[in-house]
Design an enzyme around this catalytic site. Structure first.
Site, short mmCIF file in Angstrom:
data_model
loop_
_atom_site.label_atom_id
_atom_site.label_comp_id
_atom_site.label_asym_id
_atom_site.label_seq_id
_atom_site.Cartn_x
_atom_site.Cartn_y
_atom_site.Cartn_z
N GLY A 66 0.03 -17.35 -2.78
CA GLY A 66 0.46 -17.10 -1.37
C GLY A 66 -1.01 -16.98 -0.44
O GLY A 66 -1.13 -16.12 0.46
N TYR A 87 11.10 -3.32 -1.83
CA TYR A 87 9.72 -3.71 -1.84
C TYR A 87 8.79 -2.66 -2.72
O TYR A 87 8.16 -3.18 -3.65
CB TYR A 87 9.20 -4.08 -0.66
#
Length: 242
Positions: free
Chosen positions: A13, A152
Site C-alpha cells: 500500500g 475496520y
C-alpha cells in the site's frame, strides 16, 4: 550508515499516504525499498521518486495468488526479504447498523486477510534466512474503537492479536513482529472519510493534546525504528503514534 542499509524492505500500500512516507523514510535509511500497491502506476511513481535501487510491483493484498506471485518474484530478484511492512488498508465510514456484508468482506479482506496473505508468503523465507522484521500497521481504532468504523476497528484489532501470536511463534526464527497504530493522520484516505470536513477536522484536532493530526512521516519514523536493529529485542509490541 543508515539504520536499514541494504535491507530489502517490502512495503504494501505504498503508492500514497502513510505507505509512501514509509517507503521514503526507509530509503533515506539506506533500505532497498520494494514498493507495492493495488495501483501499479502509483507504486511505480513512488519507486521512481526513490530512484535506484527501489522497485515496484502491482499487488492486491486481498488476493493470495497476487501476493504469492509478487513475493516469489521479489525473492528471486533479491534473494531475500529482510523487512515486511504491512501498510495496505482501506475503509469507508458508515454506522454498523447501516452497513452491508459486502462492505464487511472488503474491509476484512484488505485490512486483515491481506496481512495473513503477506505474512504466510514472507515468514517462511525470513525464517529460512535466519531472521527478519515484520511491522504491521494497526490503528488506534483497533485499540479503543472508532465510531463509524466498527468492522475496520475489528479487523485492526485482529491484526494486533495476530501479530502478538506470530511474534511468539517466530521468535526462535529470529523474526520480530510489531504493530504501529496510527491515530488520526492527514492522508487522502482520512479526507475521503470526512476528514476534509472543517468541523470534523477542527473537533478532532482540538481533542488531540498536540493540537494537530499526525503527519504520515510521524508514522513512518516509528515503522523505521521497529524495522531497525535498535528494536532487535522488541517483539509482539503495539505502539500508538497519536
Amino acid at each position: 550508515m543508515g539504520r536499514l542499509d541494504n535491507k530489502v524492505s517490502l512495503v504494501t500500500g505504498a503508492g500514497a499516504g502513510i505507505g509512501r512516507a514509509i517507503a521514503h523514510a526507509a530509503a533515506a535509511e539506506g533500505a532497498i525499498v520494494v514498493v507495492t500497491d493495488v495501483d501499479g502506476a502509483a507504486a511505480a511513481a513512488v519507486a521512481a521518486e526513490l530512484g535506484s535501487p527501489a522497485s515496484s510491483y502491482a499487488v492486491d493484498v486481498a488476493d493470495k495468488a497476487s501476493v504469492d506471485t509478487a513475493v516469489a518474484a521479489i525473492h528471486t530478484a533479491y534473494g531475500r526479504i529482510d523487512v515486511l511492512v504491512n501498510n495496505a488498508g482501506w475503509d469507508r465510514a458508515v454506522p454498523f447498523v447501516e452497513s452491508e456484508p459486502e462492505l464487511w468482506e472488503r474491509v476484512i479482506a484488505i485490512n486483515f486477510v491481506g496481512v495473513l496473505n503477506t505474512c504466510r508468503a514472507v515468514l517462511p523465507l525470513m525464517a529460512a534466512a535466519g531472521g527478519g522484521r515484520v511491522v504491521n500497521l494497526g490503528s488506534d481504532a483497533g485499540r479503543v474503537g472508532s465510531s463509524g468504523e466498527a468492522v475496520y476497528s475489528g479487523a485492526k484489532g485482529a491484526v494486533i492479536a495476530f501479530s502478538k501470536t506470530i511474534a511468539r511463534e517466530q521468535a526462535r526464527s529470529g523474526v520480530t513482529v510489531n504493530v504501529v497504530c496510527p491515530g488520526p493522520t492527514d492522508t487522502a484516505l482520512f479526507a475521503s472519510m470526512g476528514g476534509d470536513n472543517p468541523k470534523l477536522r477542527e473537533g478532532l484536532t482540538r481533542a488531540i493534546p498536540l493540537r494537530r493530526l499526525a503527519d504520515p512521516a510521524d508514522i513512518a519514523s516509528a515503522v523505521v525504528f521497529f524495522a531497525s536493529d535498535e528494536a532487535s529485542y522488541l517483539t509482539g509490541q503495539t505502539l500508538s503514534v497519536s
